[in-house]
Design a protein around this motif. Structure first.
Motif, PDB file in Angstrom:
ATOM      1  N   CYS A  54     -43.752 -30.088 -18.659  1.00 17.00           N
ATOM      2  CA  CYS A  54     -42.651 -31.224 -18.715  1.00 17.00           C
ATOM      3  C   CYS A  54     -41.684 -31.072 -19.680  1.00 17.00           C
ATOM      4  N   ARG A  69     -50.712 -32.137 -27.592  1.00 15.39           N
ATOM      5  CA  ARG A  69     -50.444 -31.917 -26.153  1.00 15.39           C
ATOM      6  C   ARG A  69     -50.839 -32.939 -25.420  1.00 15.39           C
ATOM      7  N   GLN A  83     -48.566 -35.051 -22.818  1.00 16.98           N
ATOM      8  CA  GLN A  83     -48.854 -35.267 -21.380  1.00 16.98           C
ATOM      9  C   GLN A  83     -48.543 -36.604 -21.024  1.00 16.98           C
ATOM     10  N   PRO A 118     -51.852 -31.850 -14.339  1.00 17.99           N
ATOM     11  CA  PRO A 118     -51.893 -32.917 -15.488  1.00 17.99           C
ATOM     12  C   PRO A 118     -53.008 -32.563 -16.654  1.00 17.99           C
ATOM     13  N   THR A 119     -54.004 -31.954 -16.351  1.00 20.67           N
ATOM     14  CA  THR A 119     -54.877 -31.815 -17.449  1.00 20.67           C
ATOM     15  C   THR A 119     -55.109 -30.291 -17.824  1.00 20.67           C
ATOM     16  N   MET A 178     -56.899 -38.737 -19.383  1.00 23.01           N
ATOM     17  CA  MET A 178     -55.931 -38.447 -18.261  1.00 23.01           C
ATOM     18  C   MET A 178     -56.501 -38.801 -16.953  1.00 23.01           C
TER      19      MET A 178
END
Length: 269
Positions: free
Chosen positions: A83, A135, A139, A159-160, A171
């Motif tokens: 991202c 990190r 996220q 995403p993880t 998450m």
């Protein structure tokens, strides 16, 4: 909610995605599972409109993405695998900037930003510079920007990836919470991620869809997902020779662990 018909994405003679079709209903949590290079990210980019299919059709909420791109994108929240964040900005400033890009009216932005911060548990870091965040928190900022405009569909690419065990569990909790209000599609190459948060799995291999099933139906439908510490060249001949296994496919790999999809049936002759 989402209808994908025979989408293909080619780069010259190379087909990154080939004739993939599926439908996703409102409120489902669906995992795209496969090796790196299986076509997961390419499919997600086509769903969001960042890539145009070489062939095929994508419809979201009754809208054709080719003809109504802007309307489709306004219904989507997207977290790319890496991202893009602005490290010099604070979390609040970054989210305010993103809210403007996503068309959130100025009068509604404070409420939208506050809601996104609360849902992603970013309160302790709201005024911190993004450069100072771990990190895991970065996220969360990525997810927060994706939900500012309350999208109907949330697309999360790995995403993880790169998170430690505690961050992964946070998450997962966030994804479960978000799934109460929106359709969620996530990609991963880790079987446990799909099992932890998804209702359904789409398994990709070499750009093709090889399995589409609800997790609860896998064993009843004659399919099984297993994880081993043996690579495909050693594991597949053994798995294929097990009584009751009709076909074995390697579908993902991460950290020395390999995931396989087994089609159950009569023992091989």
């Amino acid at each position: 909610m989402i209808k994908v018909e025979h989408i293909t994405r080619s780069y010259g003679r190379f087909r990154a995605v080939s004739e993939v079709s599926f439908e996703i209903g409102r409120g489902e949590v669906v995992g795209l599972l496969g090796h790196n290079g299986a076509g997961k990210t390419t499919i997600m980019k086509m769903l969001t409109g960042f890539l145009e299919p070489s062939a095929g059709r994508i419809e979201l909420d009754g809208l054709d993405i080719r003809d109504q791109m802007e309307a489709v994108q306004s219904r989507i929240g997207y977290l790319p695998e890496n991202c893009p964040l602005y490290p010099e900005m604070t979390v609040i400033d970054y989210l305010d900037f993103q809210a403007g890009l996503q068309g959130v009216p100025e009068a509604e932005r404070p409420a939208a930003i506050g809601r996104a911060i609360r849902r992603t548990r970013l309160e302790p870091k709201a005024e911190a510079a993004i450069a100072t965040l771990s990190r895991g928190y970065r996220q969360r900022v990525g997810v927060a920007q994706a939900i500012l405009h309350r999208p109907k569909v949330l697309i999360l690419d790995e995403p993880t990836n790169g998170l430690d065990p505690t961050q992964i569990e946070h998450m997962r909790e966030l994804i479960r919470d978000l799934s109460k209000e929106t359709t969620v599609i996530l990609s991963t190459h880790i079987l446990q991620e799909v099992q932890a948060v998804c209702d359904r799995v789409l398994i990709l291999r070499s750009g093709e869809l090889v399995l589409d099933a609800r997790l609860e139906d896998l064993s009843r439908s004659g399919r099984l997902l297993v994880a081993l510490d043996q690579a495909p060249e050693q594991a597949l001949p053994v798995l294929s020779g097990v009584a009751g296994v009709r076909q074995a496919l390697g579908v993902a790999e991460a950290g020395g662990r390999y995931d396989y999809a087994l089609e159950l049936g009569d023992a091989p002759a």
